[in-house]
Enzyme design. Structure first.
Site, PDB file in Angstrom:
ATOM      1  N   ASP A 198       0.870  -1.178   0.000  1.00 13.75           N
ATOM      2  CA  ASP A 198       0.000   0.000   0.000  1.00 13.75           C
ATOM      3  C   ASP A 198       0.908   1.229   0.000  1.00 13.75           C
ATOM      4  OD1 ASP A 198      -2.196   1.595   0.107  1.00 13.75           O
ATOM      5  OD2 ASP A 198      -2.711   1.165   2.191  1.00 13.75           O
ATOM      6  N   ASP A 243      -3.872   7.119  -3.806  1.00 14.86           N
ATOM      7  CA  ASP A 243      -5.225   7.549  -4.176  1.00 14.86           C
ATOM      8  C   ASP A 243      -5.835   8.303  -3.005  1.00 14.86           C
ATOM      9  OD1 ASP A 243      -5.226   5.099  -2.715  1.00 14.86           O
ATOM     10  OD2 ASP A 243      -7.328   4.807  -3.213  1.00 14.86           O
ATOM     11  N   ALA A 272     -11.932   2.606   0.476  1.00 15.63           N
ATOM     12  CA  ALA A 272     -12.711   3.383   1.448  1.00 15.63           C
ATOM     13  C   ALA A 272     -14.049   2.744   1.816  1.00 15.63           C
ATOM     14  CB  ALA A 272     -12.924   4.821   0.957  1.00 15.63           C
ATOM     15  N   CYS A 327      -9.845 -25.138  15.518  1.00 14.48           N
ATOM     16  CA  CYS A 327      -8.465 -24.898  15.081  1.00 14.48           C
ATOM     17  C   CYS A 327      -7.483 -25.419  16.138  1.00 14.48           C
ATOM     18  CB  CYS A 327      -8.261 -23.415  14.779  1.00 14.48           C
ATOM     19  SG  CYS A 327      -7.842 -22.396  16.205  1.00 14.48           S
ATOM     20  N   CYS A 363      -7.675 -23.556  19.524  1.00 11.01           N
ATOM     21  CA  CYS A 363      -8.911 -23.743  20.286  1.00 11.01           C
ATOM     22  C   CYS A 363      -9.094 -25.186  20.731  1.00 11.01           C
ATOM     23  CB  CYS A 363     -10.102 -23.282  19.457  1.00 11.01           C
ATOM     24  SG  CYS A 363      -9.990 -21.528  19.060  1.00 11.01           S
TER      25      CYS A 363
HETATM   26 ZN   LIG Z   1      -9.816 -21.415  16.855  1.00  7.35          ZN
END
Ligand SMILES: [Zn+2]
Length: 496
Positions: free
Chosen positions: A92, A127, A195, A280, A283
């Site tokens: 960017d 921009d 934006a 995951c 978790c």
């Molecule tokens: Zn997770």
């Protein structure tokens, strides 16, 4: 066809594609999510991002340009060594800082040249990101500046580096469309819709949909579209269905620093979780209590890892859904997570005709999951087809479970909400093979009546509709010329 972007398949407006990044000598599968790397706070080491599924990342060249600490190493060893990532890197330009602080101390050509010098694979001019709801004059004049800078970028020799041509225009659909047409005509390579972050931060998903749909109208099908700043997995499916190909996530790290936990149904706070609703590795291994008790840097890292897993998991689910023709079913289920997401889905269906142009003619069975399903592009397409079949003679349309009335007819077709009349030769074809609930809804009846209207206005047939107690509100728009029989009424007074 732009040779660096190849489309492999569509579902609604969503597409699978391959973006070739020549300077990195890599091809990236789209839709793709680009994690944002802050060169000063690498929450997750960029070298590890591949573990989660990242093929490309994005960083801010203006931050590097303005930093004594990283500017020289970037110029000397290149961006890839600086970050420790060997895949494609998009940069960017400082537009975000410009929007935030009102000025930056570099020009668009200077920062483009800098991006090229540090080895960026996809660069961006400066921009002007015009926020939503500004006056039209401001939106127009800022857009003119953005367009000038895009044109100036086309005149620079930046080797194999691909270039972004940002699409601005605030919340004015006609300006977005014009901006997109001009950006596309510039011949540049990738098209960020800019934006929209303020819209997403305020959960204005319907306005986001209208802005993107307008931009899409101005861009050719071979234009890779980047929904700039969109990193929340709850809206990926919606944005992909509109035709967005690239996303970037700073959210995975920013939210983690703030104790926030991303899910496909919205954001949770670590403090409010007793259980992790996720499979995951983080978790599965830890409880929320255990993560809360970790030292801060480890806690942030674990949350960021989860946030990346859930974001890339959603991208894989989306790609699989496009393959199977189930993207709108996925969008529809995501729309149930929050009322503003439902607004977003309803706004998407306002553009059903636009989605219909790329929606495959045949898929596995469509699932009718809510009243919104009655407005899907497949239903529109069937109605358009009814407008072209032009039957003649005496045609009986009979609702599926209604008894066939007495009388002689040249032809009998069933009529099935939400599709309406089903020509017998089509009843085994998509989308008429849809899985429909037995307890249908008003929206489906109304859609079926729209189909009857299309058929009645198209041909010369004398049409009779036999239904089994359809709601009067839906029947109100059946054209006068159609004879309507309610077969659920057993008296002689059958005719409406
Ligand atoms: Zn997770």
């Amino acid at each position: 066809m732009r040779e660096h972007f190849e489309l492999q398949g569509y579902d609604a407006g969503g597409r699978l594609g391959e973006l070739t990044v020549p300077r990195a000598d890599r091809t990236v599968e789209t839709p793709a999510l680009l994690p944002v790397i802050n060169p000063h706070h690498k929450t997750i080491a960029p070298g590890r991002l591949g573990e989660f599924g990242a093929e490309m990342l994005i960083t801010n060249s203006y931050v590097i340009y303005g930093s004594d600490e990283v500017r020289e190493p970037a110029l000397e060893d290149g961006l890839h060594d600086l970050l420790g990532f060997d895949g494609p890197i998009m940069t960017d330009s400082g537009s975000f800082q410009l929007a935030e602080y009102g000025e930056i101390d570099v020009t668009s050509p200077e920062i483009l040249r800098f991006q090229h010098e540090i080895g960026s694979d996809i660069g961006t001019p400066v921009d002007l990101p015009t926020p939503p709801d500004v006056g039209r004059e401001q939106a127009e004049s800022e857009l003119a500046t953005t367009t000038e800078r895009i044109t100036a970028a086309t005149e620079m020799d930046l080797g194999e580096m691909l270039l972004n041509a940002p699409v601005q225009g605030s919340t004015y659909p006609d300006l977005r469309e014009r901006a997109a047409r001009d950006a596309y005509a510039s011949g540049l390579d990738v098209f960020p819709v800019g934006a929209v972050v303020p819209l997403m931060n305020e959960y204005r998903f319907a306005d986001m949909v209208d802005a993107v749909a307008a931009a899409k109208r101005g861009l050719g099908a071979d234009a890779p579209v980047h929904l700039f700043g969109a990193g929340h997995p709850m809206m990926f499916a919606l944005a992909v269905a509109l035709g967005c190909d690239l996303f970037d996530s700073a959210a995975y790290a920013l939210y983690a620093r703030d104790g926030r936990y991303l899910t496909v149904r919205g954001t949770k706070h670590l403090d409010e979780l007793e259980y992790f609703p996720c499979e995951c590795p983080v978790c599965s291994r830890f409880t929320p209590e255990e993560v809360r008790n970790l030292p801060e840097d480890q806690r942030v890292e674990k949350l960021a890892e989860h946030n990346l897993h859930v974001s890339f998991g959603e991208m894989r689910r989306i790609k699989q859904a496009i393959r199977r023709g189930e993207l709108l079913e996925l969008v529809e289920s995501r729309a149930r997570a929050h009322p503003t997401m439902l607004d977003g889905y309803r706004a998407l269906l306002d553009h059903a005709d636009q989605l219909e142009t790329t929606d495959p003619a045949s898929k596995d069975a469509m699932f009718y999951l809510s009243a919104e399903s009655a407005r899907r592009p497949e239903v529109e397409r069937h109605h358009d087809r009814l407008g072209r079949v032009a039957p003649d003679g005496d045609l009986l349309l009979v609702a599926e479970d209604a008894p066939r009335p007495d009388g002689t007819f040249d032809e009998t077709w069933t009529v099935v909400p939400p599709f309406g009349p089903v020509p017998p030769e089509l009843d085994q074809t998509y989308p008429l093979t849809a899985e429909l609930p037995d307890r249908t809804d008003r929206a489906a009846y109304r859609a079926a009546v729209r189909g009857i209207e299309r058929l009645a206005t198209a041909g010369e047939a004398s049409i009779t509709l036999a239904h089994d107690g359809w709601p009067p509100a839906a029947l109100a728009s059946v054209p006068e010329a159609v004879t309507v029989l309610d077969t659920s009424v057993t008296t002689d007074d059958k005719e409406r």
